[in-house]
Design a protein around this motif. Structure first.
Motif, PDB file in Angstrom:
ATOM      1  N   LEU A  90      16.341 -36.243  44.072  1.00 42.13           N
ATOM      2  CA  LEU A  90      17.664 -36.666  43.609  1.00 42.13           C
ATOM      3  C   LEU A  90      18.173 -35.739  42.510  1.00 42.13           C
ATOM      4  O   LEU A  90      19.365 -35.387  42.482  1.00 42.13           O
ATOM      5  CB  LEU A  90      17.589 -38.101  43.094  1.00 42.13           C
ATOM      6  CG  LEU A  90      18.923 -38.753  42.718  1.00 42.13           C
ATOM      7  CD1 LEU A  90      19.757 -38.992  43.965  1.00 42.13           C
ATOM      8  CD2 LEU A  90      18.696 -40.071  41.974  1.00 42.13           C
ATOM      9  N   LEU A 147      19.452 -32.572  44.130  1.00 40.44           N
ATOM     10  CA  LEU A 147      20.749 -32.778  44.780  1.00 40.44           C
ATOM     11  C   LEU A 147      21.868 -32.902  43.755  1.00 40.44           C
ATOM     12  O   LEU A 147      22.971 -32.361  43.939  1.00 40.44           O
ATOM     13  CB  LEU A 147      20.699 -34.042  45.648  1.00 40.44           C
ATOM     14  CG  LEU A 147      19.778 -34.002  46.871  1.00 40.44           C
ATOM     15  CD1 LEU A 147      19.684 -35.384  47.519  1.00 40.44           C
ATOM     16  CD2 LEU A 147      20.283 -32.982  47.896  1.00 40.44           C
ATOM     17  N   ARG A 148      21.595 -33.614  42.662  1.00 39.44           N
ATOM     18  CA  ARG A 148      22.612 -33.767  41.619  1.00 39.44           C
ATOM     19  C   ARG A 148      22.999 -32.420  41.029  1.00 39.44           C
ATOM     20  O   ARG A 148      24.186 -32.118  40.839  1.00 39.44           O
ATOM     21  CB  ARG A 148      22.081 -34.706  40.522  1.00 39.44           C
ATOM     22  CG  ARG A 148      23.042 -34.899  39.363  1.00 39.44           C
ATOM     23  CD  ARG A 148      22.435 -35.821  38.315  1.00 39.44           C
ATOM     24  NE  ARG A 148      21.148 -35.331  37.824  1.00 39.44           N
ATOM     25  CZ  ARG A 148      21.018 -34.359  36.925  1.00 39.44           C
ATOM     26  NH1 ARG A 148      22.082 -33.735  36.428  1.00 39.44           N
ATOM     27  NH2 ARG A 148      19.814 -33.979  36.537  1.00 39.44           N
ATOM     28  N   TYR A 186      25.193 -30.553  43.566  1.00 31.15           N
ATOM     29  CA  TYR A 186      26.505 -31.112  43.885  1.00 31.15           C
ATOM     30  C   TYR A 186      27.449 -31.206  42.687  1.00 31.15           C
ATOM     31  O   TYR A 186      28.677 -31.168  42.851  1.00 31.15           O
ATOM     32  CB  TYR A 186      26.346 -32.514  44.490  1.00 31.15           C
ATOM     33  CG  TYR A 186      25.668 -32.547  45.835  1.00 31.15           C
ATOM     34  CD1 TYR A 186      25.750 -31.469  46.716  1.00 31.15           C
ATOM     35  CD2 TYR A 186      24.942 -33.672  46.248  1.00 31.15           C
ATOM     36  CE1 TYR A 186      25.117 -31.506  47.949  1.00 31.15           C
ATOM     37  CE2 TYR A 186      24.321 -33.718  47.487  1.00 31.15           C
ATOM     38  CZ  TYR A 186      24.408 -32.631  48.332  1.00 31.15           C
ATOM     39  OH  TYR A 186      23.794 -32.665  49.560  1.00 31.15           O
ATOM     40  N   TYR A 192      28.564 -35.819  49.888  1.00 34.12           N
ATOM     41  CA  TYR A 192      27.310 -35.930  49.141  1.00 34.12           C
ATOM     42  C   TYR A 192      26.431 -37.070  49.661  1.00 34.12           C
ATOM     43  O   TYR A 192      25.708 -37.718  48.910  1.00 34.12           O
ATOM     44  CB  TYR A 192      27.621 -36.149  47.652  1.00 34.12           C
ATOM     45  CG  TYR A 192      28.649 -35.201  47.092  1.00 34.12           C
ATOM     46  CD1 TYR A 192      28.491 -33.822  47.222  1.00 34.12           C
ATOM     47  CD2 TYR A 192      29.787 -35.677  46.443  1.00 34.12           C
ATOM     48  CE1 TYR A 192      29.437 -32.933  46.716  1.00 34.12           C
ATOM     49  CE2 TYR A 192      30.733 -34.803  45.930  1.00 34.12           C
ATOM     50  CZ  TYR A 192      30.567 -33.439  46.078  1.00 34.12           C
ATOM     51  OH  TYR A 192      31.505 -32.567  45.579  1.00 34.12           O
ATOM     52  N   PHE A 199      22.697 -37.441  48.622  1.00 34.57           N
ATOM     53  CA  PHE A 199      22.505 -37.872  47.233  1.00 34.57           C
ATOM     54  C   PHE A 199      22.609 -39.392  47.130  1.00 34.57           C
ATOM     55  O   PHE A 199      21.763 -40.052  46.510  1.00 34.57           O
ATOM     56  CB  PHE A 199      23.539 -37.213  46.326  1.00 34.57           C
ATOM     57  CG  PHE A 199      23.533 -37.730  44.916  1.00 34.57           C
ATOM     58  CD1 PHE A 199      22.650 -37.215  43.981  1.00 34.57           C
ATOM     59  CD2 PHE A 199      24.393 -38.754  44.524  1.00 34.57           C
ATOM     60  CE1 PHE A 199      22.624 -37.710  42.672  1.00 34.57           C
ATOM     61  CE2 PHE A 199      24.383 -39.249  43.227  1.00 34.57           C
ATOM     62  CZ  PHE A 199      23.497 -38.721  42.298  1.00 34.57           C
ATOM     63  N   THR A 255      19.705 -41.339  48.778  1.00 33.97           N
ATOM     64  CA  THR A 255      18.487 -41.252  47.972  1.00 33.97           C
ATOM     65  C   THR A 255      18.598 -42.124  46.732  1.00 33.97           C
ATOM     66  O   THR A 255      17.644 -42.812  46.345  1.00 33.97           O
ATOM     67  CB  THR A 255      18.213 -39.795  47.576  1.00 33.97           C
ATOM     68  OG1 THR A 255      18.166 -38.974  48.747  1.00 33.97           O
ATOM     69  CG2 THR A 255      16.896 -39.674  46.831  1.00 33.97           C
ATOM     70  N   ALA A 295      21.384 -39.792  36.993  1.00 36.85           N
ATOM     71  CA  ALA A 295      22.124 -39.976  38.242  1.00 36.85           C
ATOM     72  C   ALA A 295      23.284 -40.952  38.056  1.00 36.85           C
ATOM     73  O   ALA A 295      24.410 -40.699  38.506  1.00 36.85           O
ATOM     74  CB  ALA A 295      21.186 -40.482  39.330  1.00 36.85           C
TER      75      ALA A 295
END
Length: 703
Positions: free
Chosen positions: A496, A499-500, A503, A515, A518, A521, A570
């Motif tokens: 995660l 991905l954060r 993105y 997204y 993301f 997850t 997140a």
């Protein structure tokens, strides 16, 4: 009465004095001594075949004593064939001997093949097409029906001349295959099975027809098939055993029959609209085939799994059209014993649906729909219970290799059949149950899901579904240890974060289309936190049990950085997962995290009420390529954000009978000490869903 003589000679000369001991068939039938290379028949079936002297390892290729004409019944030398009817009876109702009938059958076939006439050939067909249950106007059995001895002698004649039954004899072969044989005595059944094997081996053109006929008997049996006049009643269990004896015998003589059988098994699977009885019986018989045709194991289990998923999805679609309270009533009305009727071994196919058919006519549309849903639940419950029974032995008594091979098969079907299917609700629990058989198998399934999630070559919908399966497995698996929970959380958290980072540079706000990995997850981590937060605490990492964590004061409960920082970063990112993730999960996470002093997110939820986006989306529409051109209208005042469905595939299992397999496998929702005891005083969470709603409603769609 028609003459059967084939020459201009006198009738008396048409049949010469013959010694039966010197008569031989036109062609010797294929030997039944041949042993299959793979003899994996279940003990019961093998024992029955040995009892009937049908084992491929039997020591005699000649007709058995019960089918060989008695030496005292020698053919008469002086009689006129023209004065004898073709059902085997003549003046004084005397039966023809087997030797005479054999010769007549040989002549009839040869004349038909050579084009010399088909009248006697047609009469041979009539022997097998005659209905043994036919009655006259007075209700008495018809005298024209061939006697048992006549029928057996004609079948012996065909067996002796099986090599001459080429394509031109298709009509006769079809008549024999469609004849009533299954409910007769063992001597005739044995002879019939030998005929099937020799026919399939000698005339490959008829192999498909033989297999098709046998497979047709693997679903719901025709009415009265085990209750033929003049024969003892044969129960369904024995009828199915006879079918399997015949199929095993044919496959033992014709090694190539496996390749021909597989597509026939798929083609003949009862339709999803067929009765529960037909589908359950066919499933159980398919599994039985694996015992003597192990090379078909993968094909058969994949076929059953595919059909299970289709029925499963149809049930979920139908349940969406009824109220939630009514859905609970439908499931409760289906008793565990109800599926047993489809396996009643005393029922040979006389089950009468007339009452239900008549009642359907008087039902309104809603009542009829509820009845259909109940029938499908019965069907699914019985079929999936059969698969649980099949997979149990290797996981409970097998070696490590046996367990791993069985799990490999389950994972293969999971990846190719279950995972790509949205709304599969129960079929996957076979994998859920058996993958918890040992810690190594738990790791195997978790690793499979993680590989799918991390694989960027996989479609986005596959990666999101894999995240849902992994989170649900870890959250709900009673035999998933705290170490596995923490390891999976750490892996997904690291993923995660990556991905954060990727993105956030281009993110202008929450966007599920761009997204998706993301958000799926993040939702997986929130769901795992709600169910397994005790295993994620610092105390649990240091060896405390979940019971000891429950006894701790809130101020004493802490979480390691790998948990707190990942979710904090997140949740507060521009990607705003609390806007996209399922409201049911977000609401429960908010109230729990506040009570545990983990995180306060209600201010974000208030802000999100004012965040508007162009359309709403869920996992099912993500799988539809047409979605990219569709804008869904919403009512005034609705939140227009993209939102994930609360789809977690291991949420409560409600099938009444097969649910017995999961009694000790499931983590039920556990209330939070100090929070749920005073829920009424928690004003900030009064608009959230209760724990029961969290544990049950996350398995349904959020509108």
């Amino acid at each position: 009465m028609v003459s059967l003589a084939t020459s201009s000679r006198s009738p008396a000369a048409a049949v010469r004095p013959t010694n039966p001991s010197k008569m031989r068939p036109a062609t010797t039938p294929v030997s039944i001594l041949k042993r299959s290379k793979t003899d994996n028949t279940t003990p019961g079936l093998k024992h029955r075949m040995e009892e009937m002297n049908l084992s491929l390892s039997s020591s005699s290729d000649s007709p058995s004593p019960d089918t060989t004409p008695s030496p005292r019944k020698r053919p008469r030398v002086q009689f006129d064939l023209r004065r004898i009817t073709y059902d085997g009876r003549g003046p004084g109702d005397s039966e023809k001997s087997a030797a005479v009938v054999r010769e007549e059958v040989r002549r009839a076939i040869q004349r038909h093949i050579s084009g010399g006439g088909s009248e006697t050939y047609d009469r041979v067909k009539e022997i097998f097409t005659a209905d043994p249950r036919k009655r006259d106007e007075d209700g008495m059995l018809d005298f024209d029906v061939p006697t048992h001895t006549s029928l057996k002698n004609h079948l012996l004649g065909l067996l002796s001349n099986v090599a001459t039954l080429d394509r031109s004899c298709n009509g006769l072969v079809t008549a024999v295959l469609n004849s009533q044989w299954l409910g007769r005595d063992e001597s005739y059944v044995k002879l019939y099975i030998r005929f099937l094997g020799n026919l399939a081996a000698a005339q490959g053109v008829f192999l498909g027809a033989v297999l098709m006929m046998l497979v047709n008997y693997m679903a719901e049996l025709p009415g009265g098939v085990g209750k033929l006049p003049g024969y003892a009643h044969v129960e369904a269990k024995e009828l199915y055993t006879r079918v399997h004896m015949a199929l095993r015998y044919v496959m033992g003589l014709v090694p190539s029959s496996s390749g021909a059988l597989s597509p026939i098994l798929s083609l003949q699977f009862p339709a999803t609209s067929s009765s529960a009885k037909a589908n359950i019986a066919y499933t159980r018989n398919l599994i039985r085939v694996i015992g003597y045709a192990p090379e078909l194991q993968a094909d058969i289990l994949a076929l059953i799994t595919d059909r299970l998923v289709k029925v499963d999805v149809q049930i979920q679609v139908d349940l969406e059209d009824i109220e939630e309270e009514e859905e609970e009533g439908v499931l409760q009305d289906v008793a565990p014993e109800a599926t047993m009727y489809a396996e009643n071994e005393d029922d040979d196919g006389d089950f009468d649906d007339n009452d239900s058919i008549l009642s359907d006519d008087s039902m309104d549309g809603e009542t009829r729909r509820i009845k259909t849903i109940k029938d499908n639940i019965l069907k699914l419950d019985g079929m999936i219970d059969s698969l649980f029974e099949y997979y149990e032995p290797p996981f409970t008594t097998g070696t490590l290799d046996d367990k791993e091979n069985a799990l490999d098969l389950l994972i293969s079907h999971f990846e190719t059949i279950i995972l790509p299917t949205y709304k599969s609700r129960h079929t996957q629990f076979i994998l859920f149950h058996f993958s918890q058989s040992s810690p190594s198998l738990v790791d195997r399934f978790a690793a499979t899901c993680i590989q799918l999630i991390f694989n960027k070559m996989q479609p986005a919908i596959t990666r999101q579904s894999a995240a849902a399966y992994l989170a649900s497995f870890v959250a709900r698996g009673a035999h998933v240890s705290g170490d596995v929970v923490r390891d999976v959380f750490d892996l997904l958290g690291t993923h995660l974060n990556g991905l954060r980072t990727d993105y956030e540079a281009t993110c202008r706000g929450p966007d599920l289309r761009r997204y998706g990995p993301f958000y799926s997850t993040a939702q997986a981590l929130l769901y795992m936190f709600c169910f397994r937060w005790r295993d994620l605490t610092t105390a649990a990492m240091e060896g405390d049990s979940v019971e000891q964590v429950d006894e701790m004061d809130t101020d004493e409960i802490t979480f390691p950085p790998m948990v707190k920082e990942v979710l904090h970063q997140a949740v507060h990112s521009k990607l705003n997962p609390l806007k996209v993730c399922s409201p049911a999960i977000v609401s429960e996470f908010a109230r729990m995290s506040q009570h545990l002093n983990f995180m306060y997110v209600y201010s974000i939820l208030e802000t999100n009420k004012r965040v508007r986006m162009s359309s709403q989306r869920n996992l099912s529409t993500l799988a539809d390529p047409r979605f990219h051109q569709i804008e869904r209208e919403t009512r005034a005042g609705d939140d227009l954000g993209y939102q994930l469905d609360a789809y977690f595939p291991f949420d409560p299992y409600k099938l009444p009978r097969s649910g017995r397999w999961l009694e000790n496998d499931y983590v039920e929702w556990r209330g939070i000490p100090g929070l749920d005891d005073h829920e009424d005083s928690d004003s900030e969470a009064n608009d959230g869903e209760s724990e029961d709603e969290m544990s049950e409603d996350t398995g349904t769609d959020e509108e």
